[in-house]
Scaffold this motif. Structure first.
Motif, short mmCIF file in Angstrom:
data_model
loop_
_atom_site.label_atom_id
_atom_site.label_comp_id
_atom_site.label_asym_id
_atom_site.label_seq_id
_atom_site.Cartn_x
_atom_site.Cartn_y
_atom_site.Cartn_z
N PRO A 11 -2.77 6.69 -6.24
CA PRO A 11 -3.03 6.03 -7.52
C PRO A 11 -1.83 5.35 -8.19
O PRO A 11 -2.02 4.41 -8.93
CB PRO A 11 -3.58 7.16 -8.41
CG PRO A 11 -4.26 8.05 -7.44
CD PRO A 11 -3.40 8.01 -6.19
N LEU B 134 -5.47 -0.02 -12.91
CA LEU B 134 -5.37 -0.27 -11.47
C LEU B 134 -6.04 -1.58 -11.07
O LEU B 134 -5.53 -2.32 -10.23
CB LEU B 134 -5.97 0.90 -10.68
CG LEU B 134 -5.19 2.21 -10.74
CD1 LEU B 134 -5.95 3.32 -10.03
CD2 LEU B 134 -3.80 2.04 -10.17
N LEU C 211 -4.17 0.44 -1.93
CA LEU C 211 -3.72 1.50 -2.81
C LEU C 211 -3.37 2.70 -1.93
O LEU C 211 -4.24 3.32 -1.33
CB LEU C 211 -4.83 1.85 -3.80
CG LEU C 211 -4.47 2.77 -4.95
CD1 LEU C 211 -3.39 2.13 -5.84
CD2 LEU C 211 -5.72 3.05 -5.79
N LEU D 273 1.39 5.31 -15.10
CA LEU D 273 -0.05 5.10 -14.98
C LEU D 273 -0.85 6.04 -15.87
O LEU D 273 -1.85 5.64 -16.46
CB LEU D 273 -0.50 5.27 -13.52
CG LEU D 273 -2.00 5.22 -13.26
CD1 LEU D 273 -2.57 3.85 -13.63
CD2 LEU D 273 -2.29 5.53 -11.81
#
Length: 137
Positions: free
Chosen positions: A42, A20, A39, A4
């Motif tokens: 993260p 995201l 979520l 990410l």
């Protein structure tokens, strides 16, 4: 999603939000709209599916989700230049009886499986996603 933060230095702080948002939409599309997507942190989404006769089998849904989510996407940097990004994901599938499940144990088991899968997942340009559900009772 193990990578990410890869674009954080080159694409800027908005990259994480773009990734995201796209991944959440892909999960929702692949898993169906009769599920819950959240979520957890993260790099970790939680998807809750109800098993009933109107839903496709969980294993098929998990495989479809893994393939859909791991497709490449484009992130725009602060200068509005395109930055390619391919999510590297791991997927943990835990089947539980909600009457006797402890949420923390279920999330920990799913995350453990996802981390194990991510460490053996194919890198860019490679094919293949295999999931094997675990059963907690």
């Amino acid at each position: 999603m193990s990578n990410l933060y890869e674009l954080a230095a080159s694409a800027g702080p908005s990259a994480e939000h773009q990734i995201l948002s796209t991944v959440a939409a892909r999960i929702r599309r692949a898993a169906g709209f009769r599920c819950v997507v959240g979520l957890y942190h993260p790099r970790c989404f939680v998807v809750v599916l109800t098993m009933d006769p109107h839903q496709p089998p969980v294993r098929a849904t998990a495989a479809r989700m893994a393939l859909t989510v791991s497709n490449p996407l484009t992130v725009f940097d602060e200068q509005r230049k395109r930055q390619p990004f391919r999510p590297r994901i791991g997927l943990g599938v835990v089947t539980v009886d909600p009457a006797s499940a402890t949420p923390t144990d279920v999330i920990n088991e799913a995350e453990r499986q996802a981390l194990a899968m991510a460490s053996t997942a194919p890198r860019d340009g490679e094919q293949g996603v295999e999931t094997e559900p675990a059963r907690l009772r």
